[in-house]
Design an enzyme around this catalytic site. Structure first.
Site, PDB file in Angstrom:
ATOM      1  N   CYS A 100       0.847  -1.170   0.084  1.00 55.17           N
ATOM      2  CA  CYS A 100       0.013   0.155   0.143  1.00 55.17           C
ATOM      3  C   CYS A 100       0.770   1.232   0.049  1.00 55.17           C
ATOM      4  CB  CYS A 100      -1.097  -0.011   1.216  1.00 55.17           C
ATOM      5  SG  CYS A 100      -0.299  -0.088   3.019  1.00 55.17           S
ATOM      6  N   HIS A 115      -2.838   0.802   6.805  1.00 54.03           N
ATOM      7  CA  HIS A 115      -3.059   0.723   5.282  1.00 54.03           C
ATOM      8  C   HIS A 115      -3.433   2.093   4.720  1.00 54.03           C
ATOM      9  CE1 HIS A 115      -4.166  -1.393   1.589  1.00 54.03           C
ATOM     10  NE2 HIS A 115      -5.171  -0.605   1.694  1.00 54.03           N
ATOM     11  N   HIS A 132      -6.015   1.943  -3.843  1.00 54.69           N
ATOM     12  CA  HIS A 132      -5.045   1.482  -3.040  1.00 54.69           C
ATOM     13  C   HIS A 132      -4.581   0.131  -3.603  1.00 54.69           C
ATOM     14  CE1 HIS A 132      -7.735  -1.617  -1.138  1.00 54.69           C
ATOM     15  NE2 HIS A 132      -8.450  -1.251  -1.636  1.00 54.69           N
TER      16      HIS A 132
END
Length: 348
Positions: free
Chosen positions: A258, A307, A319
């Site tokens: 990420c 994240h 993402h």
């Protein structure tokens, strides 16, 4: 004689024990979740994928708990083969059989297509494919047929800066030829899908636009100490990599995690540091009303931000997910809404 018999007996015992242990390991099909385990760590340990683990265990999310017993997919369906079958160069409308280790992004790249085109051609609603699945492909095989930097026909350089679509062309191929992104090519031609047809005239120069694009207000353009990020370009660059697989620590189009995805997209415009998710959280400024280009953060497996993604507007963000690769998701999704920590603007 007795010494020889004793040695043979000991050898048989040791050999038998080794064979028993090897057999037990080979036949093991379940594992009990321990503290610190995640689907990703288990998939790496047992040479399989997160998707395969979720499928075999009928899991609807990536959440597992200590003491839970999980089935491990057999090696024949999860381990990559040492010999990859090389597909022959297909004609338009031909097919390709999915090999171990393939992803939509890998197949699309091989046949000079975009992930969106490959999904549309095969009516796929997700990025998941499986071994021996037959996919329709369109274009030439980049592994066996050398590609050139020019289209089959030299584009006309008239006052309008247009190009006539040739057989085998795709938006991604044309965009690459004229050093554009697919989003830019679609925008200047008013296209709402990735469908094009032979002999269609496409504008291939930004100067051929008849309407001047609206400039983003400065309040929604994240600034950095190394320069200013163009939000439209940032989002356009990010969308080019939809379908790229997830890779722990990855910072290239062969695989992203990420934060590595954020770093790579920003690096296309500015010189920047490779931060972790927690690092981006620390150096960014909180915003109460996120704008396109801002960063959104989530808590997925431990305390604090673990994240992140890029906010696109309309409650959507892009993402690199551990089970999806690069994809677009909604902040209103039940999984993400419960884990949302907030938005911040990158300013360092």
């Amino acid at each position: 004689m007795k010494k020889r018999q004793l040695a043979l007996s000991l050898g048989a015992i040791v050999g038998g024990t080794f064979l028993y242990q090897a057999s037990a390991e080979a036949s093991a099909s379940t594992v009990q979740v321990k503290a610190g385990d995640t689907l990703w760590s288990l998939s790496t340990k047992y040479h399989t994928t997160v998707e395969a683990l979720k499928s075999v265990n009928k899991l609807a999310s990536n959440t597992i708990h200590i003491g839970q017993t999980l089935s491990i997919p057999s090696a024949s369906t999860s381990q990559p083969s040492n010999k990859e079958e090389k597909p022959s160069a297909p004609a338009t409308g031909s097919t390709y059989k999915v090999q171990s280790g393939d992803t939509l992004w890998k197949v699309a790249t091989r046949f000079n297509m975009s992930v969106e085109e490959l999904k549309r051609l095969n009516a796929l609603s997700s990025n998941i494919i499986y071994i021996n699945q037959t996919l329709k492909v369109n274009g030439s095989n980049s592994t066996s047929t050398p590609t050139t930097s020019k289209p089959a026909e030299t584009p006309s350089k008239d006052a309008n800066g247009t190009y006539k679509v040739q057989r085998g062309d795709s938006l991604s191929k044309i965009a690459s030829t004229f050093h554009m992104s697919v989003s830019e090519l679609k925008q200047i031609n008013g296209l709402t899908s990735n469908t094009i047809y032979v002999n269609q005239q496409l504008k291939v120069s930004k100067s051929s636009q008849t309407t001047t694009p609206t400039t983003k207000p400065s309040t929604s353009t994240p600034s950095t100490s190394n320069g200013t990020l163009n939000v439209s370009q940032m989002i356009s660059d990010a969308k080019r990599y939809i379908g790229v697989p997830y890779k722990w620590g990855g910072t290239t189009p062969s695989g992203f995690d990420c934060s590595g995805f954020i770093y790579y997209v920003m690096k296309q415009q500015i010189s920047t540091t490779r931060y972790t998710t927690a690092g981006y959280w620390s150096v960014s400024t909180p915003v109460s009303n996120p704008q396109p280009g801002d960063l959104v953060f989530f808590n997925t497996y431990s305390s604090g931000p673990t994240h992140m993604g890029i906010y696109l507007g309309n409650r959507q963000f892009i993402h690199a997910g551990s089970s999806t690769g690069v994809t677009i998701a909604s902040l209103d999704n039940s999984y993400w809404s419960k884990r949302y920590l907030g938005a911040k603007r990158f300013s360092k």
